[in-house]
Design an enzyme around this catalytic site. Structure first.
Site, PDB file in Angstrom:
ATOM      1  N   ILE A 167       0.849  -1.119   0.027  1.00 22.65           N
ATOM      2  CA  ILE A 167      -0.001   0.060   0.043  1.00 22.65           C
ATOM      3  C   ILE A 167       0.980   1.190  -0.158  1.00 22.65           C
ATOM      4  O   ILE A 167       1.891   1.307   0.991  1.00 22.65           O
ATOM      5  CB  ILE A 167      -0.860   0.184   1.328  1.00 22.65           C
ATOM      6  CG1 ILE A 167      -1.713  -1.396   1.300  1.00 22.65           C
ATOM      7  CG2 ILE A 167      -1.732   1.124   1.456  1.00 22.65           C
ATOM      8  CD1 ILE A 167      -3.023  -1.424   0.645  1.00 22.65           C
ATOM      9  N   CYS A 168       0.763   2.274  -0.989  1.00 20.70           N
ATOM     10  CA  CYS A 168       1.483   3.397  -0.770  1.00 20.70           C
ATOM     11  C   CYS A 168       1.438   4.177   0.339  1.00 20.70           C
ATOM     12  O   CYS A 168       0.298   4.533   0.657  1.00 20.70           O
ATOM     13  CB  CYS A 168       1.329   4.183  -2.155  1.00 20.70           C
ATOM     14  SG  CYS A 168       1.919   5.734  -2.242  1.00 20.70           S
TER      15      CYS A 168
END
Lengths: 132, 123
Positions: free
Chosen positions: A79-80
């Protein structure tokens, strides 16, 4: 011949179909014996890692489906961090740093920077984008 | 298959800035890839052409003016910037309205451009 894939998911689960399509594609490529280097969740896609998602019984639980696939095939679900922070999806470390209680990150995912996606796609043969 | 550490990537930017986060987040990704020395080209098409408008003032409606960050592309040696001609002109715009030098392409040339790259990142 084994193909190495990286998937980029930029749409929110449920609200758009893209996240489910990405899962279907991931499942198909893995079943066919190819390699999935990483699934990178960016923009609204980060919401796939929200552990509080509780759909009705007769609808799929997106984070759980990803976590289950990840466990089965040792996948790297990333997940960024920048996109996640903007949308309030924090892990324990980020929540602690912000002095907020209540980390949201679902099991099977990790939060990391955009550089992780770049490193992954440079090692891959194909990158597909699943978007709204 | 060979897996080189440097990919030839075409970023395709299709959405107007500020109405959604797409443009800003696409630019963030573009800059990271540039910092990792990837070979990058950018195509602005459909409403994406609005991303390059000079003199934007989104602060007046609560958004950040990130358009100046496009100038950082120069420092990372990202010079291959393309705009689809049709998208520009049907919106009443010309290259003089844009904040960076770009190459105008026909739709057919855009398709050819896509063929020339290893990876397409659509935003």
């Amino acid at each position: 011949m084994t193909v190495k894939f990286v998937l980029l998911v930029t749409a929110a689960p449920y609200s758009q179909q893209a996240c489910e399509s990405a899962w279907q594609f991931a499942h198909a490529l893995l079943t066919a014996g190819h390699h999935l280097q990483q699934v990178f969740f960016y923009q609204d896609g980060v919401l796939a890692g929200n552990r509080l998602i509780t759909p009705p019984q007769d609808e799929p639980n997106v984070p759980a489906r990803w976590a289950s696939l990840a466990q089965q095939y040792q996948l790297d679900l990333v997940i960024c961090t920048a996109a996640a922070q903007r949308r309030g999806l924090l892990d324990d470390a980020l929540a602690g740093k912000a002095g907020i209680s209540g980390a949201l990150l679902a099991q099977g995912f990790r939060i990391a920077g955009l550089g992780q996606f770049v490193e992954a796609y440079t090692q891959a043969d194909r990158c597909l984008v699943f978007r709204a | 298959m060979t897996t080189p550490l440097r990919k030839k990537i075409l970023h395709v930017h299709r959405q107007a800035p500020h109405g959604s986060s797409s443009a800003q987040e696409a630019l963030d990704m573009l800059l990271i890839s540039a910092a990792f020395e990837q070979e990058l080209s950018v195509l602005f098409i459909d409403d994406g052409v609005y991303q390059l408008l000079s003199e934007q003032d989104p602060q007046c409606f609560g958004r950040k003016n990130f358009s100046k960050t496009f100038r950082a592309l120069e420092h990372y040696d990202v010079h291959r910037l393309y705009v689809e001609d049709y998208s520009l002109h049907t919106r009443g715009l010309g290259v003089a309205d844009l904040l960076l030098p770009v190459t105008c392409l026909s739709s057919a040339d855009c398709a050819a451009l896509m063929q020339q790259h290893d990876m397409l990142l659509n935003f």
